[in-house]
Design an enzyme around this catalytic site. Sequence first.
Site, short mmCIF file in Angstrom:
data_model
loop_
_atom_site.label_atom_id
_atom_site.label_comp_id
_atom_site.label_asym_id
_atom_site.label_seq_id
_atom_site.Cartn_x
_atom_site.Cartn_y
_atom_site.Cartn_z
N SER A 240 0.85 -1.18 0.00
CA SER A 240 0.00 0.00 0.00
C SER A 240 0.89 1.23 0.00
CB SER A 240 -0.90 0.02 1.24
OG SER A 240 -0.12 0.13 2.43
N LYS A 241 0.28 2.41 -0.05
CA LYS A 241 1.08 3.64 -0.08
C LYS A 241 1.94 3.80 1.16
CE LYS A 241 -1.63 6.41 -3.30
NZ LYS A 241 -2.35 7.69 -3.52
N ARG A 242 1.47 3.28 2.29
CA ARG A 242 2.27 3.42 3.51
C ARG A 242 3.54 2.58 3.43
NH1 ARG A 242 1.51 -0.83 7.24
NH2 ARG A 242 -0.13 -2.29 6.64
N HIS A 243 3.54 1.54 2.57
CA HIS A 243 4.74 0.71 2.38
C HIS A 243 5.67 1.28 1.33
CE1 HIS A 243 1.92 -2.68 3.77
NE2 HIS A 243 2.84 -2.57 4.70
#
Length: 465
Positions: A240-243
Amino acid sequence: MTVTVRFAPSPTGYLHIGGARTALFNWLFARHHGGKCLLRIEDTDKARSTEPAIKAIIEGLDWLGLPFDGEIVMQSERAPRHAEVAHAMLAAGTAYRCYCSPEELEAMREKARAEGKPIRYDGTWRDRDPALAPEGVKPVIRLRAPQAGSTVIQDGVQGEVTVANEQMDDLVLLRADGSPTYMLSVVVDDFDMGITHVIRGDDHLTNAFRQTQIYLANGWAVPQFSHIPLIHGPDGAKLSKRHGALGIEAYRDMGYLPEALRNYLLRLGWGHGDDEIIGGDQAVAWFDLPGIGRAPARLDFAKLDNLNGHYIRQAEDARLVDLLAERIGPLNQAQRAILLSAMVGLKARAKTLVELADNARFYVALRPIPLDDKAKAQGTPEARALLSRLGAALKNQADWTEAALETAIRVFIEAEGVKLGAVAQPLRAALAGAVTSPGIFEVMAVLGRDEALGRIDDFSSLTTV
């Protein structure tokens, strides 16, 4: 047979890290086998496809250093050809017209849900006489899919994968408005482009069964499918974007070199023994499908940073100066010369271009240079007086090389009866505006006599700290 592969992104968003890896694998596979790698933009979803996204995808591939062969194919421009194939299948009896209304289709879905069965089209119009069609209803065209047996894929990564045909229904090829569906468009484009191998993410594996049925219905050879496991985050969860599921332009902005990102993406799910540093020519020589693992790869920024640091150290100094100019701002010839002279010391300490730029700014700062809070704290009256005497002692220093400056400053320290730290820390603050920098003798040599003495004088003359 000439190996021909394609990268076919949908421009509903920018080129993300997973798409970049798929593009790289296709490109390397083609180069390894002396074949061609084509680019097709699958822009049939006009509501979500955007020109900025198309531009970003193309620019991202260019930045990564993946030149594709031939002209870019825009899938939306080929809609008439897709419809032509659907009508040819209709004439051949491998497809049929379906006149079910939206209400009838919803009723089928509700019935399947109530019975706990898979939601699929029940074949109402498969063998019904079209003469019974209701007036004014525009039909869709459906594939007459096999109802018995199995569809088998010999996948280049996953091995043999099988699905029972009874689990699949007669998918729509052409909508009631005459527009082709994704499944039909992909197959027709791949056939017309001469694609021999389809290398893509394993989220497309289920599509491969339906696409295989379309190939067989047309009497066309099925390409070799290879479905790559997706990239996960460091915690094993879906990326995801957090990764870090970001557009490639974000990695460029974060200071990664394209060759470092290529190397990292290559090792993200593919391996060649314990080799980690794999340059472009070696990657082409070594890459092939058997090296791709079946388990999802995990994004690891620490590894990427280390790889990037390696490639920064290997990069030509002049190229790095050009890249710094994009981040620091326009550089005059004197500033470029200073950074070029400083680059050996700077690049040994940086893992990204962002770090490199941050560490280099003080070299080209205009006097009086800004001081951070820790540097200001070094400006005690005693330290400023000491640096004032040092500046005076160095005014007649003829040899302004690193070694000569170290000798001269050590002679000064001995004469003053102080330790090196008493001079080195305020001197570093004066030269760099911070308490961390490359070695002070190196910094002084790079700055040159006039600039170094000027910064020492500025610091010594501070009235408030």
